[in-house]
Design a protein around this motif. Structure first.
Motif, mmCIF file in Angstrom:
data_model
loop_
_atom_site.group_PDB
_atom_site.id
_atom_site.type_symbol
_atom_site.label_atom_id
_atom_site.label_comp_id
_atom_site.label_asym_id
_atom_site.label_seq_id
_atom_site.Cartn_x
_atom_site.Cartn_y
_atom_site.Cartn_z
ATOM 1 N N ALA A 244 -0.302 3.388 -2.848
ATOM 2 C CA ALA A 244 -1.392 4.187 -2.268
ATOM 3 C C ALA A 244 -2.754 3.579 -2.619
ATOM 4 O O ALA A 244 -3.742 4.299 -2.757
ATOM 5 N N ILE B 20 0.847 -1.204 0.000
ATOM 6 C CA ILE B 20 0.000 0.000 0.000
ATOM 7 C C ILE B 20 0.881 1.253 0.000
ATOM 8 O O ILE B 20 0.581 2.242 -0.686
ATOM 9 N N HIS B 21 1.984 1.213 0.724
ATOM 10 C CA HIS B 21 2.951 2.324 0.742
ATOM 11 C C HIS B 21 3.477 2.611 -0.667
ATOM 12 O O HIS B 21 3.714 3.767 -1.033
ATOM 13 N N THR B 22 3.601 1.574 -1.478
ATOM 14 C CA THR B 22 4.175 1.684 -2.829
ATOM 15 C C THR B 22 3.149 2.131 -3.864
ATOM 16 O O THR B 22 3.514 2.690 -4.890
ATOM 17 N N ARG C 88 -2.814 10.915 -3.928
ATOM 18 C CA ARG C 88 -1.718 10.113 -3.372
ATOM 19 C C ARG C 88 -1.067 9.181 -4.374
ATOM 20 O O ARG C 88 0.063 8.771 -4.208
ATOM 21 N N LYS C 89 -1.837 8.795 -5.397
ATOM 22 C CA LYS C 89 -1.363 7.697 -6.243
ATOM 23 C C LYS C 89 -0.303 8.131 -7.244
ATOM 24 O O LYS C 89 -0.205 9.306 -7.601
ATOM 25 N N GLY C 90 0.434 7.161 -7.724
ATOM 26 C CA GLY C 90 1.489 7.366 -8.707
ATOM 27 C C GLY C 90 2.507 6.267 -8.533
ATOM 28 O O GLY C 90 2.184 5.184 -8.051
ATOM 29 N N VAL D 161 4.225 8.877 -5.469
ATOM 30 C CA VAL D 161 3.187 8.183 -4.710
ATOM 31 C C VAL D 161 3.464 8.398 -3.232
ATOM 32 O O VAL D 161 4.614 8.471 -2.823
ATOM 33 N N GLY D 162 2.395 8.516 -2.430
ATOM 34 C CA GLY D 162 2.672 8.553 -0.999
ATOM 35 C C GLY D 162 1.639 9.273 -0.166
ATOM 36 O O GLY D 162 0.632 9.779 -0.670
ATOM 37 N N PHE D 163 1.956 9.309 1.108
ATOM 38 C CA PHE D 163 1.000 9.748 2.117
ATOM 39 C C PHE D 163 1.419 11.023 2.832
ATOM 40 O O PHE D 163 0.635 11.602 3.567
#
Lengths: 221, 221
Positions: free
Chosen positions: A44, A40-42, B191-193, B162-164
């Motif tokens: 999102a 999920i970290h990779t 968040r996505k990518g 990507v990330g939080f």
């Protein structure tokens, strides 16, 4: 800017992911948590909390294989590039990809198969019993299925190709064989997956195997 | 097994993606279609039809830059590994990543910044005016934002980390600057990518730039 140190960013990100999994009512078994959270970290993409399937004790068996220095074979140079060098080095392991090997191109041509399938045949000859990490080609999974049917088994199978044609069938077929022959496996069922997901699963297992639970210990990337 | 030739699989996949976009009522402007479909092909995630934002004429301006042989700089070796070698070669272009450069590690240490940010500073010195493809580090986007504010512009920005933590803010900030300074940009908002998404966008543009619309012409990568 807050959180400019990558290790701090990763810790904060993982806490956010854990909290959102809780809020969404997605329960992940404790032994699978490090893998699910890293995927999920990779990406999102919280769908992976439901897509990922683990055979019995897949994480602990995969970790045990990596602790012995078992090499990893990927089906793309992209997945290979995404696997943590410090994580491999700590265990005396290494990662290989045969896709650009001229012998593989020849084998694919001669057998009328894909380079991904031929690369898995090459892997079975050159380094049998490796951890196989497939993020791209369903034909690689079909080749691994044929190997298992004739009695050649990987130490572990990470099977997360992405796509719209033959991908779901390949994952279903290989999961059934992994269960039948008790090969530890982690698969992303359905269409989703990718080289980044394959690398993320390898890294989660490498960090567990190398007791590298502190992100600062691993460096960045 | 049906569809065992990769070029056939890709054609079938793209047709499935086009049909599902239609069924979902997701309308993609014709000039953006090759990019959006290739990102969905890479992720099996239709959210990208809504997440991807293009500045005005981003695709045609990016294609024009690549046709001149403008190099691509990525923020990870994983994105670099995912970019099509035949696609680059046809245009006389190449791809670089400075993350593993010892000078970058030194610069990051000296300036108390991340390697990703230092790598973008290195890129601005070594190959100013490149196509920048960022799939991982929001700190790389912040570094590019500072460069734009002091008058240094890339030929194009592909901004899909990507990330939080800090990721959404970095994308918003850099999109505003790209619009203000008329730098062609493609960003995945939210968040996505990921490195795979960055590579997929580069490949879509390379194939358009090199008139490599037939997948068989590109080979299997």
């Amino acid at each position: 800017m807050k959180h400019s140190r990558p290790a701090d960013i990763e810790r904060t990100s993982m806490a956010i992911i854990a909290e959102e999994l809780r809020q969404r009512g997605m329960q992940v078994p404790p032994d699978q948590e490090a893998v699910v959270k890293r995927v999920i970290h990779t990406t999102a993409d919280f769908e992976y909390a439901e897509n990922l399937v683990f055979t019995k004790n897949a994480v602990s068996l995969g970790v045990a294989a990596l602790r012995k220095g078992t090499p990893i074979v990927t089906d793309t140079n992209m997945a290979k590039a995404g696997i943590s060098r410090p994580g491999l080095e700590k265990l005396g392991s290494h990662v290989m990809c045969f896709m650009a090997d001229p012998a593989v191109a020849q084998r694919a041509e001669a057998q009328g198969t894909t380079r991904a399938a031929a690369a898995m045949e090459q892997a079975a000859q050159v380094c049998p019993g490796a951890v196989l990490a497939i993020g791209n080609a369903p034909t690689a999974l079909f080749a691994i299925a044929r190997q298992m049917e004739r009695g050649q088994f990987p130490a572990m199978l990470i099977g997360v190709p992405v796509g719209f044609v033959n991908v779901e069938e390949a994952k279903e077929q290989v999961l059934a064989l992994c269960r039948r022959f008790e090969v530890p496996a982690i698969l992303a069922m359905g269409r989703k997956g990718g080289s980044n997901v394959a690398a993320a699963i390898c890294n989660a297992l490498l960090y567990l195997a190398g007791d590298m639970l502190d992100p600062a210990e691993r460096g960045w990337q």
